[in-house]
Design a protein around this motif. Structure first.
Motif, PDB file in Angstrom:
ATOM      1  N   UNK A 256      -9.935  -1.455 -12.134  1.00 41.81           N
ATOM      2  CA  UNK A 256     -10.688  -1.521 -11.104  1.00 41.81           C
ATOM      3  C   UNK A 256      -9.287  -1.872 -10.443  1.00 41.81           C
ATOM      4  N   UNK A 257      -7.803  -0.952  -9.195  1.00 41.99           N
ATOM      5  CA  UNK A 257      -7.350  -1.479  -8.551  1.00 41.99           C
ATOM      6  C   UNK A 257      -7.789  -0.755  -7.522  1.00 41.99           C
ATOM      7  N   UNK A 258      -7.632  -0.410  -7.087  1.00 40.13           N
ATOM      8  CA  UNK A 258      -7.923   0.293  -5.353  1.00 40.13           C
ATOM      9  C   UNK A 258      -8.957   1.604  -5.754  1.00 40.13           C
ATOM     10  N   UNK A 264     -10.348   9.756  -1.137  1.00 40.18           N
ATOM     11  CA  UNK A 264      -9.768   9.653  -1.865  1.00 40.18           C
ATOM     12  C   UNK A 264      -8.316   8.737  -2.304  1.00 40.18           C
ATOM     13  N   UNK A 265      -8.325   7.985  -3.307  1.00 38.83           N
ATOM     14  CA  UNK A 265      -7.086   7.495  -3.765  1.00 38.83           C
ATOM     15  C   UNK A 265      -5.791   8.193  -4.175  1.00 38.83           C
ATOM     16  N   UNK A 266      -4.628   9.398  -4.114  1.00 40.82           N
ATOM     17  CA  UNK A 266      -4.197  10.164  -3.985  1.00 40.82           C
ATOM     18  C   UNK A 266      -2.744  10.095  -5.018  1.00 40.82           C
ATOM     19  N   UNK A 267      -2.352   8.958  -4.394  1.00 43.76           N
ATOM     20  CA  UNK A 267      -1.184   8.860  -5.836  1.00 43.76           C
ATOM     21  C   UNK A 267      -1.192   7.398  -5.877  1.00 43.76           C
ATOM     22  N   UNK A 268       0.067   6.926  -6.722  1.00 41.88           N
ATOM     23  CA  UNK A 268       1.017   5.585  -6.344  1.00 41.88           C
ATOM     24  C   UNK A 268       2.211   5.410  -6.004  1.00 41.88           C
ATOM     25  N   UNK A 269       2.622   4.498  -5.648  1.00 50.29           N
ATOM     26  CA  UNK A 269       3.989   4.254  -5.107  1.00 50.29           C
ATOM     27  C   UNK A 269       4.388   4.099  -6.382  1.00 50.29           C
ATOM     28  N   UNK A 270       5.901   3.879  -7.006  1.00 53.36           N
ATOM     29  CA  UNK A 270       6.757   3.769  -7.572  1.00 53.36           C
ATOM     30  C   UNK A 270       8.179   3.662  -7.113  1.00 53.36           C
ATOM     31  N   UNK A 280      -0.220   1.795  -3.990  1.00 53.03           N
ATOM     32  CA  UNK A 280      -0.675   2.599  -4.072  1.00 53.03           C
ATOM     33  C   UNK A 280      -1.563   3.172  -2.655  1.00 53.03           C
ATOM     34  N   UNK A 281      -1.264   5.019  -2.827  1.00 58.37           N
ATOM     35  CA  UNK A 281      -1.652   5.230  -1.249  1.00 58.37           C
ATOM     36  C   UNK A 281      -2.721   6.358  -1.685  1.00 58.37           C
ATOM     37  N   UNK A 282      -3.067   6.882   0.062  1.00 57.63           N
ATOM     38  CA  UNK A 282      -4.835   7.209   0.581  1.00 57.63           C
ATOM     39  C   UNK A 282      -4.414   7.417   1.696  1.00 57.63           C
ATOM     40  N   UNK A 290      -0.902   0.100  -0.029  1.00 52.37           N
ATOM     41  CA  UNK A 290      -1.021  -0.850  -0.302  1.00 52.37           C
ATOM     42  C   UNK A 290      -0.386  -1.573  -1.548  1.00 52.37           C
ATOM     43  N   UNK A 291       1.089  -2.260  -0.824  1.00 52.49           N
ATOM     44  CA  UNK A 291       1.262  -2.726  -2.379  1.00 52.49           C
ATOM     45  C   UNK A 291       1.353  -3.925  -2.993  1.00 52.49           C
ATOM     46  N   UNK A 292       1.320  -3.790  -3.943  1.00 52.12           N
ATOM     47  CA  UNK A 292       0.741  -4.935  -5.222  1.00 52.12           C
ATOM     48  C   UNK A 292       1.911  -6.091  -5.902  1.00 52.12           C
TER      49      UNK A 292
END
Length: 620
Positions: A256-258, A264-270, A280-282, A290-292
Motif C-alpha cells: 500500500x502506497x496511499x 478515492x485515490x484517482x491518479x499518480x504524478x509523473x 499520488x493525487x486525489x 503527496x510527493x514521495x
C-alpha cells in the motif's frame, strides 16, 4: 505545453478562430514564438504534441466524422520539424485498394524514449490488407507496438498486433511490460471484462496481473517503475480506490502506497520523458498531491511559498535531465499560468497565462459547502457567488450538475470553470452538487450510477436547489443548467419536482435511455451501454422525454449534430415531446460540432443565448 529534451524550446497548442488549433514553438533563449502547424477543425483538431528529438515533434489530432452513415472517432499521428517542415504521417502505410477495413486510430506514443534520436514507441492499429509482405505482420490485425524513427519512418516491431489488445504500458526505457485485453463475445461486442497481463523484467512471456469487470474491480495498472521493478496500480480498499506498488517479479506482492479514508485515490504524478512516478493525487475539498520523491516534495514546498496565491501546482514537462521544468499553477480565481523553473539557477519565470483575455477581471471565489439531502445524507458541493457578494439573499441562482455521471467537479478554474464563472459574472449564484452517482467518494456513493440510481442522484440535485432557497434565493429566480449528464439531470429534475426550477438550460443531454441503447447497437460497446443505463421500467422512469407532460419550466437545449457521446436525436426527441405536450421549448443545433462544442464563436453564442433565456424566464 512540452519542453524539448535539451530544454531550449517549448511546444504548445493554442486555440484559433472557431474550432481551429495551432502548434506554437517558443524559443526560451529569446522569447520568440512561431505557429508552425494549423488544423481548421473540419474535422481534425490538434490534441497533443511532444518532442521525439531535439528538432522533431509528434502530434496527435482527433476528429469525429461520418463514415458510411455512422459517427466514428478518428485519430492521426504526424511528425514534423520544429519549424513546421518535413511533415510526415505516422499512419499505417497502405497501397490503393489493399485495406479491408477503416483505420480509425493511428495509435498513441507510449514511450518518448531519450529524445535525442527522433525515435518513439507507439501503439499501432493494424488493419487487415489483401497482400502479404508489404507491412509488418500484414496477415494479422489489431493493436501492436512499433519503435518508429519519426524522421525516416523506419519501423521496428516491438509487439505483434493482436485484435483483442486495447492498450500497453512501457517502462519508460523502451520495454513493454503491461497490456490489457478487452474480451468480446461471439458477435464481436465487448463483454465488459478486461484481462490485464504483465511481463517480468527478464521474460517475454505474458502472465496474469488482474481481471477487471463490474463485479470484480481488480487491480488497474497506471505505470511501471523499472528501477523498483513494480507497477503502480489502483485497487479497492474498504470500498475506495487506493494506490499500491505491485512487484513484477512473478510474485505480484502488493504494498500500500496511499489510501484516504474519505475519497478515492484517482491518479499518480509523473515527471520526465519516461514518466517516472513521483507522487499520488486525489481530491478532497481541493486536489491534493503527496510527493514521495524527496526532491520534488521539497521543490513543491518552495514553489508554494513563491506563488502562494496559485495553490494548484502541477509539473507538466521536463527536459531530459530534469534541470528545466515547465509547471502550471492556478486557483479558483485564476485559470493559471505556465512557468519555467531552472533547477540549476533556482529561477522561476512566468511564461504565459492560460487565458490572457481574463487578465484584470475579478473572478468569483469557489467555496466548498455541503447541504442535507432529504434522507439526511450530507452532500458536498461548490458554491460560486458573483464577485463582491457574500450572501445569496436576493440573488438569482443556478444549480449546475456535472457531466459523466462518472465524474465530479473540482475546486479551481480547471477545464470547465469558464461555464460556471460566466454565470457568476452575470450575477448568478452557482451551486455545483457532487450528487450520489459522482465518482471520487467510494463505491457506496455511486448508488449504481447516475442513471440506474437516478432517484438518489436527481434527488440530491433538487435538494441542492431547495438548500439555495433556504439560504435566501427567491423561489422565482432559481434555474438549473447542465451539460451531458448534467443536461440530463437538468431535465430529469423537473420530472421529480416540476415546481422547483423556473428555467432549464440543457446542453447535449441524454433524454431517452432506450433510444440511447438503440443508437449504441451499431457500436462494439452496445452491451456495456445497455448494462450501464438499465432497462424495463427503470429506463422508462429515468427518461425525461417520456415525461414531458410533467414540465412547467421553459426549456432551452443546445446540441452538436456530430455528437458521438450523446446522439443529436436525444435532444430532438426531448424537443418533440415537449412540443407535443404544449410546453415551452427551443433547441439550438450546432452543425459539424461534437459533444464539447470546441468552437469559440459557438461557445460565445451558447453563453449569450443562455443568459438571455434565463433573464427572460426569471424576470431579471
Amino acid at each position: 505545453m512540452k519542453i524539448s529534451a535539451d530544454g531550449t524550446r517549448i511546444a504548445y497548442i493554442a486555440p484559433g478562430a472557431g474550432p481551429s488549433t495551432a502548434l506554437v514553438i517558443g524559443n526560451l533563449a529569446d522569447g520568440s514564438e512561431k505557429p508552425v502547424m494549423r488544423m481548421d477543425g473540419n474535422p481534425f483538431v490538434l490534441r497533443s504534441c511532444g518532442w521525439s528529438g531535439i528538432n522533431r515533434l509528434v502530434c496527435r489530432s482527433d476528429a469525429v466524422d461520418r463514415v458510411a452513415g455512422m459517427l466514428v472517432p478518428l485519430s492521426r499521428l504526424v511528425a514534423l520539424d520544429a519549424d513546421g517542415a518535413n511533415v510526415k504521417s505516422l499512419s499505417q502505410r497502405t497501397m490503393a485498394g489493399e485495406t479491408l477495413g477503416l483505420n480509425q486510430f493511428d495509435g498513441n506514443v507510449i514511450d518518448w524514449l531519450r529524445g535525442d534520436d527522433d525515435t518513439v514507441l507507439t501503439t499501432r492499429n493494424v488493419v487487415a490488407q489483401q497482400q502479404t509482405g508489404y507491412l509488418i505482420d500484414r496477415g494479422r490485425e489489431g493493436m501492436g507496438v512499433v519503435r518508429q524513427d519519426t524522421r525516416t519512418l523506419k519501423i521496428t516491431q516491438v509487439e505483434a498486433p493482436l485484435a483483442s489488445v486495447a492498450g500497453y504500458i512501457s517502462d519508460g526505457l523502451g520495454k513493454v511490460r503491461i497490456r490489457w485485453i478487452e474480451r468480446r463475445n461471439s458477435g464481436g461486442k465487448l463483454d465488459g471484462i478486461t484481462v490485464v497481463q504483465y511481463r517480468t523484467a527478464a521474460s517475454d512471456t505474458w502472465k496474469a496481473f488482474s481481471e477487471i469487470s463490474d463485479g470484480k474491480p481488480g487491480m488497474v495498472p497506471l505505470a511501471v517503475d523499472p528501477s523498483l521493478d513494480v507497477a503502480y496500480a489502483l485497487q479497492k480498499l474498504d470500498g475506495r480506490d487506493a494506490l499500491y506498488r505491485v512487484k513484477l517479479d512473478g510474485s505480484l506482492a502488493a504494498e500500500l502506497v496511499h489510501a484516504d479514508p474519505a475519497v478515492d485515490v484517482d491518479n499518480i504524478v509523473t515527471i520526465g520523458r519516461g514518466g517516472r512516478v513521483i507522487g499520488v493525487t486525489f481530491v478532497t475539498d481541493k486536489r491534493e498531491v503527496i510527493y514521495f520523491d524527496p526532491d520534488y516534495k521539497r521543490l513543491q514546498a518552495g514553489l508554494a511559498k513563491a506563488i502562494p496565491n496559485l495553490p494548484l501546482i502541477d509539473f507538466v514537462s521536463a527536459s531530459a535531465d530534469e534541470k528545466k521544468l515547465i509547471l502550471h499553477a492556478g486557483s479558483d480565481i485564476d485559470p493559471g499560468r505556465y512557468y519555467l523553473y531552472d533547477r540549476t539557477t533556482r529561477q522561476l519565470a512566468e511564461l504565459m497565462p492560460v487565458r490572457p483575455e481574463l487578465r484584470g477581471l475579478s473572478l468569483a471565489p469557489m467555496q466548498s459547502v455541503s447541504f442535507k439531502a432529504a434522507d439526511g445524507t450530507s452532500i458536498p458541493a461548490y458554491l460560486t457567488l458573483p464577485p463582491g457578494k457574500t450572501s445569496m439573499k436576493g440573488l438569482p441562482a443556478i444549480v449546475m450538475p456535472h457531466g459523466g455521471p462518472g465524474s465530479r467537479d473540482e475546486w479551481g478554474f480547471g477545464d470547465v470553470g469558464w461555464f460556471s464563472q460566466f454565470f457568476a459574472q452575470r450575477g448568478f449564484a452557482v451551486l455545483q452538487p457532487q450528487f450520489r452517482g459522482s465518482t471520487g467518494y467510494g463505491d457506496n456513493w455511486m448508488v449504481g450510477n447516475g442513471f440506474r440510481g437516478w432517484r438518489k442522484a436527481i434527488g440530491d440535485v433538487n435538494d441542492g436547489g431547495r438548500w439555495l432557497l433556504s439560504q435566501g434565493v427567491e423561489a422565482g429566480k432559481l434555474a438549473i443548467v447542465g451539460w451531458s449528464y448534467g443536461g440530463y439531470a437538468a431535465l430529469q429534475s423537473n420530472v421529480l419536482d416540476p415546481d422547483l426550477f423556473k428555467a432549464v438550460v440543457s446542453v447535449a443531454p441524454v433524454t431517452d435511455l432506450d433510444l440511447m441503447k438503440t443508437t449504441a447497437d451499431q457500436y462494439t460497446n452496445s452491451a456495456l451501454v445497455a448494462r450501464f443505463l438499465g432497462s424495463g421500467a427503470l429506463a422508462q422512469e429515468a427518461s425525461p422525454a417520456r415525461h414531458a407532460d410533467a414540465f412547467k419550466a421553459p426549456v432551452l437545449m443546445f446540441h452538436g449534430d456530430k455528437d458521438l457521446n450523446v446522439d443529436i436525436n436525444q435532444a430532438r426527441a426531448m424537443n418533440q415531446a415537449l412540443k407535443a405536450a404544449g410546453k415551452s421549448t427551443s433547441l439550438i443545433v450546432y452543425r459539424e460540432l461534437d459533444h464539447y462544442l470546441d468552437d469559440s464563436a459557438i461557445r460565445t453564442d451558447l453563453l449569450t443565448r443562455s443568459d438571455e433565456f434565463l433573464r427572460k424566464s426569471l424576470g431579471l
